[in-house]
Structure formats: C-alpha cells, structure tokens
Design an enzyme around this catalytic site. Structure first.
Site, PDB file in Angstrom:
ATOM      1  N   LYS A 150       0.850  -1.186   0.000  1.00 13.47           N
ATOM      2  CA  LYS A 150       0.000   0.000   0.000  1.00 13.47           C
ATOM      3  C   LYS A 150       0.885   1.235   0.000  1.00 13.47           C
ATOM      4  CE  LYS A 150      -2.287   1.689   3.730  1.00 13.47           C
ATOM      5  NZ  LYS A 150      -2.171   3.157   3.795  1.00 13.47           N
ATOM      6  N   ASP A 199      -3.438   4.314  -1.769  1.00 17.08           N
ATOM      7  CA  ASP A 199      -4.368   4.753  -0.714  1.00 17.08           C
ATOM      8  C   ASP A 199      -4.311   6.265  -0.566  1.00 17.08           C
ATOM      9  OD1 ASP A 199      -5.934   4.867   1.618  1.00 17.08           O
ATOM     10  OD2 ASP A 199      -4.265   4.305   2.913  1.00 17.08           O
ATOM     11  N   LYS A 210      -7.225   8.194  -0.677  1.00 17.22           N
ATOM     12  CA  LYS A 210      -8.487   8.597  -0.007  1.00 17.22           C
ATOM     13  C   LYS A 210      -9.043   9.909  -0.548  1.00 17.22           C
ATOM     14  CE  LYS A 210      -7.403   6.491   4.510  1.00 17.22           C
ATOM     15  NZ  LYS A 210      -5.951   6.225   4.455  1.00 17.22           N
ATOM     16  N   ASP A 255     -13.519  15.095  -2.654  1.00 16.73           N
ATOM     17  CA  ASP A 255     -13.652  16.440  -3.215  1.00 16.73           C
ATOM     18  C   ASP A 255     -14.934  16.455  -4.045  1.00 16.73           C
ATOM     19  OD1 ASP A 255     -13.050  19.064  -4.250  1.00 16.73           O
ATOM     20  OD2 ASP A 255     -10.910  18.631  -3.990  1.00 16.73           O
ATOM     21  N   THR A 309     -10.441   3.807  10.862  1.00 13.53           N
ATOM     22  CA  THR A 309     -10.352   2.877  11.998  1.00 13.53           C
ATOM     23  C   THR A 309      -9.787   3.564  13.249  1.00 13.53           C
ATOM     24  OG1 THR A 309      -8.360   2.094  10.910  1.00 13.53           O
ATOM     25  CG2 THR A 309     -10.257   0.671  10.802  1.00 13.53           C
ATOM     26  N   ARG A 328       2.500  -0.757  10.941  1.00 12.07           N
ATOM     27  CA  ARG A 328       3.546  -0.793  11.959  1.00 12.07           C
ATOM     28  C   ARG A 328       3.842  -2.172  12.528  1.00 12.07           C
ATOM     29  NH1 ARG A 328       0.723   4.315  14.643  1.00 12.07           N
ATOM     30  NH2 ARG A 328      -0.958   3.279  13.530  1.00 12.07           N
TER      31      ARG A 328
END
Ligand code: C5P
Length: 232
Positions: free
Chosen positions: A32, A59, A61, A64, A119, A211
C-alpha cells in the site's frame, strides 16, 4: 476471491521503501502506497514498485467535488495500480464520477473501494465531533451500501465490521481492513482493531498491516506470521 496481506509502506522516502522491500526475497508482498510516500516521491514510486512486481493499493483517499475526483481518478488509472480509494462521505455522486474517471477506454480499471469511517475514529468522537448520531456499525454499513449502490468494489473498514458488511452488501463485496495488530503488539492510534487470525474468522478479504510489520525487529517474520494467521 484472493485473500491477501497488504503491507502499508508508510515511509517518507522511496529509498527507505525499496530498502525495506529488498528484505522480502521469497514472496513479493502486495503493498500500500499512502499519502506520505506518494507526496514525498510522486507517481514514479508507483511505477518503480510496479516494475519490481508488487501489486499496489494506492491509498490516497480522495474526497472532493465529483468533477475533481472524476478527473483525478482518470489520471490515477494511467498508473496501472491494482486498487485505489476515496471517502464514501463524498456521496454517491462523487463515487459514481470516480468510477467513470477510473474506467479506461477498453473498459478495464483498478478496483475502487471506499473508506467508511477511519479505523482511528471512535463512536464517541464520531458522534460528538462529527454530529453523526447513529451507532458506528450502522454508519459503516450504511456507507458500505451507498458504495455498493454506486458500483464500487468494496470498502475499507475495521476488521470488526467486515462480517456485517458482507451480510449487508454480499460476500463478493470486498472488505479491506486496516487496524490489524498481533495480540502482543502496541495498539498506537488505532481503535477498532483485531489480530490477523480474528480477521480471517470474521471474513476480511484483505488485511492492511503497517507498523506491526514495518516497525517489527524482523519485518519478514512479522509478514510471514500475518500470512500464516490470515491465509494459510
Ligand atoms: O500502522 P498501521 O497498521 O496502523 O497502518 C494502517 C494503515 O492503514 C495506515 O497506512 C493508514 O493510513 C491506513 N488506513 C487506516 N484506516 C482506514 C484507512 C486506511 O488505518 N480507514
């Protein structure tokens, strides 16, 4: 449907990303590319990782007005990524414009999925700060239905919501779930989390892990642990 583990390459340089990925000699992970890396390196990093044989979830996102998102998606579709995304909060008009922009003249296009609620957002914050006065699982399900009705392929949601999304939108509708942590990991800023094994039980299609792999002492071992808990 091909289940897979997607590594969130949240690095601020291409050099660091390539060095990180050089460690994976057996299996080429699905990666990603998020805002941090894309803003640092631009589209060339997408081409470089694609040339190395990685599948790519871009990614960014998008959120607009429909015209802007549609035209931006037309540009992104030329990068030949495998998956990209936008915020469902942009409404059906924006999602439909995105889908149209993303579709190439030959009818092919990357998968397009919608972020429901991040999340990192708790129900309390969503209700108090955003004034969305419904239970968080209902908001996620409703946004997922909007995305499906607009013709999208799936949603980004918490692993905890993947089962309900499949019940409401059908088993073919993809659930891409960040917020993944091993049982012995630090949670960090994520709120709605699950282990890779639990993601498998609930029925996520793709897990996005950052992570827990990138900051591990042995990232390849952490990735392999994800694969064995989630896929094998
Ligand atoms: O490090 P960690 O595993 O928390 O990384 C999760 C990744 O998934 C981050 O790159 C984050 O931007 C992304 N993401 C998320 N929640 C969403 C959508 C994307 O955490 N709803």
């Amino acid at each position: 449907m091909g289940k897979d583990v997607i590594i969130a390459c949240d690095f601020d340089s291409g050099r660091q990303t390539l060095e990180f990925l050089d460690q994976f000699t057996e299996r080429k992970p699905y990666v990603k590319i998020g805002m941090e890396l894309f803003y640092a390196e631009g589209p060339q990093i997408v081409r470089d990782l694609k040339a190395r044989g990685h599948k790519i979830f871009l990614d960014l996102k998008l959120h607009d007005i429909p015209n802007t998102v549609g035209k931006s998606m037309a540009v992104l579709s030329k990068l030949d990524v495998d998956m990209c995304n936008l915020h469902a909060a942009g409404t059906a008009a924006m999602m439909e414009a995105a889908l149209k922009g993303l579709t190439r003249p030959d009818g092919t296009r990357p998968l397009l999925i919608a972020v429901t609620q991040l999340t990192s957002t708790s129900e309390e914050r969503m209700q108090k700060e955003l004034l969305i006065n419904a239970p968080l699982p209902d908001v996620v399900s409703h946004y997922a239905l909007n995305a499906r009705n607009a013709g999208l392929d799936g949603v980004v949601c918490s692993p905890l919501e993947a089962g309900t999304v499949h019940e409401i939108c059908g088993s073919e509708f993809l659930t891409v779930t960040p917020g993944v942590r091993f049982a012995d990991d630090a949670v960090g800023d994520q709120v709605r989390i699950a282990t890779p094994a639990r993601c498998k039980e609930i029925g996520s299609d793709y897990i996005v892990v950052g992570r827990s792999i990138t900051a591990a002492a042995d990232p390849v071992a952490a990735y392999n642990r994800c694969v064995s808990e989630f896929i094998d």
